[in-house]
Design a protein around this motif. Structure first.
Motif, PDB file in Angstrom:
ATOM      1  N   UNK A 354     -39.039  31.797  25.901  1.00  0.00           N
ATOM      2  CA  UNK A 354     -38.299  31.790  24.465  1.00  0.00           C
ATOM      3  C   UNK A 354     -37.059  31.075  25.026  1.00  0.00           C
ATOM      4  N   UNK A 355     -36.752  29.892  24.333  1.00  0.00           N
ATOM      5  CA  UNK A 355     -35.682  29.174  24.538  1.00  0.00           C
ATOM      6  C   UNK A 355     -34.461  30.015  24.362  1.00  0.00           C
ATOM      7  N   UNK A 356     -33.511  29.858  25.497  1.00  0.00           N
ATOM      8  CA  UNK A 356     -32.355  30.736  25.497  1.00  0.00           C
ATOM      9  C   UNK A 356     -30.999  29.909  25.912  1.00  0.00           C
ATOM     10  N   UNK A 357     -30.071  30.406  25.110  1.00  0.00           N
ATOM     11  CA  UNK A 357     -28.793  29.723  25.524  1.00  0.00           C
ATOM     12  C   UNK A 357     -27.475  30.895  25.769  1.00  0.00           C
ATOM     13  N   UNK A 358     -26.584  30.631  26.579  1.00  0.00           N
ATOM     14  CA  UNK A 358     -25.478  31.524  26.552  1.00  0.00           C
ATOM     15  C   UNK A 358     -24.766  31.343  25.207  1.00  0.00           C
TER      16      UNK A 358
END
Length: 410
Positions: A354-358
């Protein structure tokens, strides 16, 4: 659900006070430091809280990371990083190398290390849920989702933040690209195990199940290969797990491929496929014993006694006997000497992270609050460095395996 997953221990860290006496010159800046201290402490507590769920984890992680971003990213477009990036020393242990910590005076190191622990928490949450008795369909989906989220976090750290470190990770440390890649692949493979369990429960075509099992076995083989150049003293147990799962799902692939062949009246080839499944299962059984005897990070269990393992052994045995009976009564086909080549490609059910970003920088950070950190007033003696005794091992809850009733995902 009949799953068992190997887990390495959580990373431990030294406390951080975020006290910058003399440097902080406004109440708003002081409030940020106070919130950083409390949100970090809360996040660390949640890692070992059995009542914590993904929503609680996400909220706590976002609260801390959004504040930490002010130490990393500039608030304007004039430069690529904050003037505060190197103000604080952070110290973290590694999942494989015991309690020997690494330290860097770099907020990016903190972002990556804490993010790594968040990803580990998702894998442990998934493992805990998958080991429950009478798991529901919704819980099975949560296991699947958590493993994909963990894979996405590891992937984002590896691709977007590791290159930003001033000091590269040493061999065998968590932030080394090889280890992160192994964690990503393991998460994908374990999520596919949930997919396979679902496909079996819903009685999907044996060809699809064989292809998914084959792809999963390849994932485990790839993860093991990624770790092959590490010291056995700290990687052997993890590698035994990856290899036993590779053999286990290779046996699954040959078993269900044999069922496909039998349905196509290729009984001789089906028998040969099932014989290969038997061999792979025997290898997995031997590796289970070796895993239990190997010292290193991870739980001390006997996977061969777990129901998920015993069920496959019975399935292979019964399917082989059925093929041999039918060949003796109906087909009278010669059993090939060569094992069938598994060139199976799954068109459905393959897992992607699943794409993640802070999260973005907290609204508490403004040009005024940043300006209120006066680095010219830092003391010459750097009191931000943690003391040697500051890193204590994480006391993780002792999760005893629940009695497995053999219930599948329904």
């Amino acid at each position: 659900m009949t799953h068992w997953f190997h887990r390495n221990p959580l990373k431990a860290t030294a406390p951080v006070s975020f006290n910058y006496y003399g440097v902080v010159t406004s109440p708003a800046a002081s409030k940020i430091c106070s919130d950083l201290r409390s949100s970090r402490a809360q996040l660390l507590e949640l890692f070992t809280d059995l009542n914590c769920n993904p929503e609680m984890m996400k909220n706590a992680a976002d609260a801390y990371f959004s504040l930490l971003q002010g130490f990393i990213n500039s608030l304007d477009e004039s430069s690529q990083e904050s003037k505060l990036r190197y103000i604080q020393n952070f110290k973290w242990t590694d999942t494989l190398q015991g309690q020997v910590p690494s330290a860097q005076q770099d907020a990016v190191f903190e972002l990556i290390s804490m993010g790594f622990n968040v990803a580990l928490w998702y894998t442990k949450y998934a493992s805990r849920l998958a080991g429950k008795e009478n798991i529901t369909e919704e819980e099975a989906k949560e296991v699947h989702r958590s493993l994909k989220i963990a894979a996405g976090i590891f992937k984002h750290i590896k691709e977007s933040h590791i290159p930003r470190l001033i000091t590269p990770a040493e061999k065998g440390r968590d932030l080394e690209a090889r280890l992160l890649e192994a964690y990503i692949i393991q998460c994908q493979a374990e999520a596919q195990e949930v997919t396979i369990a679902r496909a079996i429960e819903l009685k999907h075509a044996p060809g699809l199940i064989a292809a998914l099992a084959y792809e999963t076995a390849n994932f485990y083989q790839k993860a093991d290969h990624t770790l092959s150049s590490l010291e056995p003293a700290y990687s052997a147990k993890w590698r035994k797990y990856l290899l036993l799962k590779m053999c286990f799902y290779t046996a699954y692939a040959y078993c269900y491929h044999g069922q496909t062949l039998l349905a196509s009246d290729k009984c001789g080839e089906a028998i040969r496929s099932l014989q290969e499944a038997e061999k792979s299962f025997a290898k997995a059984e031997a590796l289970c014993k070796e895993y239990g005897e190997t010292k290193g990070p991870g739980p001390t269990v006997k996977p061969s006694e777990h129901l998920f393992f015993r069920k496959l052994g019975n399935l292979v045995k019964n399917t082989l006997e059925k093929c041999q009976r039918e060949n003796g009564f109906i087909y009278f086909q010669k059993v090939p000497t060569e094992a069938p080549q598994l060139e199976l490609k799954a068109n459905y059910g393959l897992v992607e992270p699943v794409p993640f970003e802070f999260p973005p920088t907290s609204a508490q950070w403004t040009p005024d609050t940043l300006a209120a950190f006066d680095l010219t007033k830092r003391p010459k003696e750097d009191s931000t460095k943690p003391k040697p005794e500051d890193v204590r091992p994480v006391k993780e809850p002792d999760i005893k395996p629940q009695k497995d009733t053999g219930c599948s995902v329904s």
